[in-house]
Design an enzyme around this catalytic site. Structure first.
Site, PDB file in Angstrom:
ATOM      1  CG  HIS A  93      -8.188   0.807  -6.562  1.00  0.00           C
ATOM      2  ND1 HIS A  93      -8.239  -0.070  -7.614  1.00  0.00           N
ATOM      3  CD2 HIS A  93      -6.884   1.086  -6.364  1.00  0.00           C
ATOM      4  CE1 HIS A  93      -7.008  -0.310  -8.036  1.00  0.00           C
ATOM      5  NE2 HIS A  93      -6.156   0.377  -7.295  1.00  0.00           N
TER       6      HIS A  93
ATOM      7  CD  GLN B  29      -4.032   0.761   0.227  1.00  0.00           C
ATOM      8  OE1 GLN B  29      -3.253   0.797   1.186  1.00  0.00           O
ATOM      9  NE2 GLN B  29      -3.619   0.597  -1.004  1.00  0.00           N
TER      10      GLN B  29
ATOM     11  CE  LYS C 227      -3.002  -2.949  -2.670  1.00  0.00           C
ATOM     12  NZ  LYS C 227      -2.259  -1.869  -3.304  1.00  0.00           N
TER      13      LYS C 227
ATOM     14  CB  CYS D 203      -6.004   2.728  -9.546  1.00  0.00           C
ATOM     15  SG  CYS D 203      -4.580   2.031 -10.366  1.00  0.00           S
TER      16      CYS D 203
HETATM   17  N1  PMP Z   1      -8.478  -1.531  -3.678  1.00  0.00           N
HETATM   18  C1  PMP Z   1      -7.649  -0.653  -3.114  1.00  0.00           C
HETATM   19  C2  PMP Z   1      -8.165   0.276  -2.085  1.00  0.00           C
HETATM   20  C3  PMP Z   1      -6.311  -0.634  -3.475  1.00  0.00           C
HETATM   21  O1  PMP Z   1      -5.482   0.250  -2.910  1.00  0.00           O
HETATM   22  C4  PMP Z   1      -5.842  -1.550  -4.433  1.00  0.00           C
HETATM   23  C5  PMP Z   1      -4.382  -1.559  -4.866  1.00  0.00           C
HETATM   24  N2  PMP Z   1      -3.819  -0.309  -5.048  1.00  0.00           N
HETATM   25  C6  PMP Z   1      -6.752  -2.444  -4.992  1.00  0.00           C
HETATM   26  C7  PMP Z   1      -8.062  -2.415  -4.586  1.00  0.00           C
HETATM   27  C8  PMP Z   1      -6.352  -3.435  -6.022  1.00  0.00           C
HETATM   28  O2  PMP Z   1      -5.443  -4.337  -5.487  1.00  0.00           O
HETATM   29  P1  PMP Z   1      -4.653  -5.332  -6.462  1.00  0.00           P
HETATM   30  O3  PMP Z   1      -4.037  -4.468  -7.515  1.00  0.00           O
HETATM   31  O4  PMP Z   1      -3.637  -5.957  -5.575  1.00  0.00           O
HETATM   32  O5  PMP Z   1      -5.630  -6.295  -7.004  1.00  0.00           O
END
Ligand code: PMP
Length: 406
Positions: A123, A203, A226, A364
């Site tokens: 990500h 995740q 999440k 992302c």
């Molecule tokens: N790492 C992973 C694997 C994610 O899926 C996400 C959120 N989509 C994030 C980091 C970032 O999380 P947050 O936006 O809640 O900080």
């Protein structure tokens, strides 16, 4: 251990909504989950009747709030089987937790000649902080490539990992592909060359029991939103010696031991990393989410989702012109896909008109899209409350999308 999914669904008021006049089918839990009623009620009670600042007041209300805030830290520590609550730093979320490690640990421990090893499926939140910190320290960011099924090229990982690598920072479950990475093995390999390992658990933590001691990772990061909890809060787990070795990254109230106008000394972890008035309400909601998840059992949630996942995969396999992206043998309960004749956003828009909420975009994870030569995917992701009816509604909507687009 198991639970009745329909009884459970009734405990999520957010699932009862409508979209475009149709009952909502919520299949975007990988982006964010609906909230359990116990979390909503806990935060409501705290805001109405128990609210006060933490770590500052001498009066009963503040002492009570402080105890509730610190209980939340214990609940999070228990959920991840951390050795102690002092291994848990509250952050604004997973992104914030990775930035904390980058700017605190990274600045203290990295210099020119050092390497950080990530993977091609991260990500952006596990790429950009390292790019920034490399610019600052002169360290080099390298990445392990992916195989065509979306799994990590482990032979390449072994080649890239040598004593120049000071940190391996790896996604546990890839949000764009579903791949589950073998983090226990990766941790063992990282430690063998003297590197630390950070596991991005955004995740994985909602879908499987996590024991940070069994993983033997140095850092583990997650977001409460999440995990059926509130936004604005997450956690960094760190091994005690790793946290001890880290200087503050944000200065302000509560992270200090003693301040003079010339110089300050700093509190022990985790307070060292929690400058300012923290998100008290959200921390208490996060603690409740962890307590509820432990009550229902991550084993039970994992078993429920694993039972549903083959049904989801079969439904997708039956849609003409649909192509899965990410079919690693070890995969979590999300499916990324593209469809002939349309962009991922067309698929999501058609599904939305049918009341079915799915994510479309680059998730992302633009390097993943580049690796597979596509601009975006549509993604269905399961949660503890997903049922067969949700999947069947998604299947019907996808057939409609295939008819319209092809
Ligand atoms: N790492 C992973 C694997 C994610 O899926 C996400 C959120 N989509 C994030 C980091 C970032 O999380 P947050 O936006 O809640 O900080």
């Amino acid at each position: 251990m198991s639970y009745n999914v329909d009884t459970l669904r009734a405990e999520f008021p957010g699932l009862a909504g409508e979209a475009h006049g149709k009952p909502l089918v919520y299949l975007d839990s990988a982006a964010t989950t609906q909230k359990h009623i116990s979390v909503i009620e806990r935060m409501d009670r705290f805001l109405r009747y128990e609210y006060g600042t933490v770590h500052r007041g001498m009066y009963a209300r503040s002492v009570g709030s402080t105890a509730m805030y610190e209980l939340a830290r214990e609940q999070v520590a228990r959920f991840f089987n951390a050795p102690s609550e002092s291994n848990i730093v509250f952050t604004m979320g997973c992104t914030d937790a990775i930035n904390l490690v980058a700017w605190s640990w990274g600045r203290a421990h990295l210099s020119a000649g050092d390497r950080i090893l990530i993977t091609g499926m991260e990500h952006h939140s596990n790429i950009v902080p390292w790019q920034l910190v490399c610019e600052f320290t002169g360290a080099e960011l390298i990445h392990c490539p992916l195989l065509d099924d979306g799994s990590l090229d482990l032979a390449a990982f072994d080649e890239l990992l040598d004593e120049r690598v000071k940190l391996v920072s790896v996604i546990h479950v890839a949000n764009s592909l579903g791949t589950i990475n073998p983090v226990v093995d990766l941790a063992r390999k990282a430690h063998a060359v003297g590197a630390r390992i950070l596991v991005d658990g955004a995740q994985s933590s909602p879908h499987m029991p996590i024991d940070v001691q069994a993983l033997d990772c140095d850092f583990f990061t997650c977001s409460a939103h999440k995990l059926y909890g509130p936004t604005g809060i997450g956690a960094l787990y760190g091994k005690a010696d790793a946290l001890q070795s880290m200087p503050p990254w944000r200065g302000g109230g509560e992270m200090i031991e003693r301040v003079t106008l010339e110089k300050s000394t700093y509190a022990e972890p985790p307070a060292r990393f929690e400058a300012g008035t923290p998100p008290i309400v959200e921390a208490i909601g996060f603690g409740q989410a962890c307590a509820w998840l432990q009550e229902i059992g991550m084993d039970a949630i994992q078993a429920h989702e694993r039972e549903l996942f083959p049904i989801a995969e079969q439904i997708l396999a039956d849609i003409p012109g649909l192509h899965r992206i990410g079919t690693a043998p070890e995969r979590s309960t999300l499916c990324s896909f593209v469809m002939d004749g349309g962009h991922a956003s067309d698929i999501a828009a058609i599904l939305d008109m049918e009341g079915v909420a799915v994510r479309a975009g680059h998730h992302c994870a633009q390097p993943v899209m580049d690796r597979f030569g596509i601009p975006a995917t549509a993604r269905i992701s399961l949660g503890c409350y997903t049922n067969v009816a949700d999947l069947e509604r998604a299947g019907a909507a996808l057939r409609k999308a295939a008819d319209m687009l092809q």
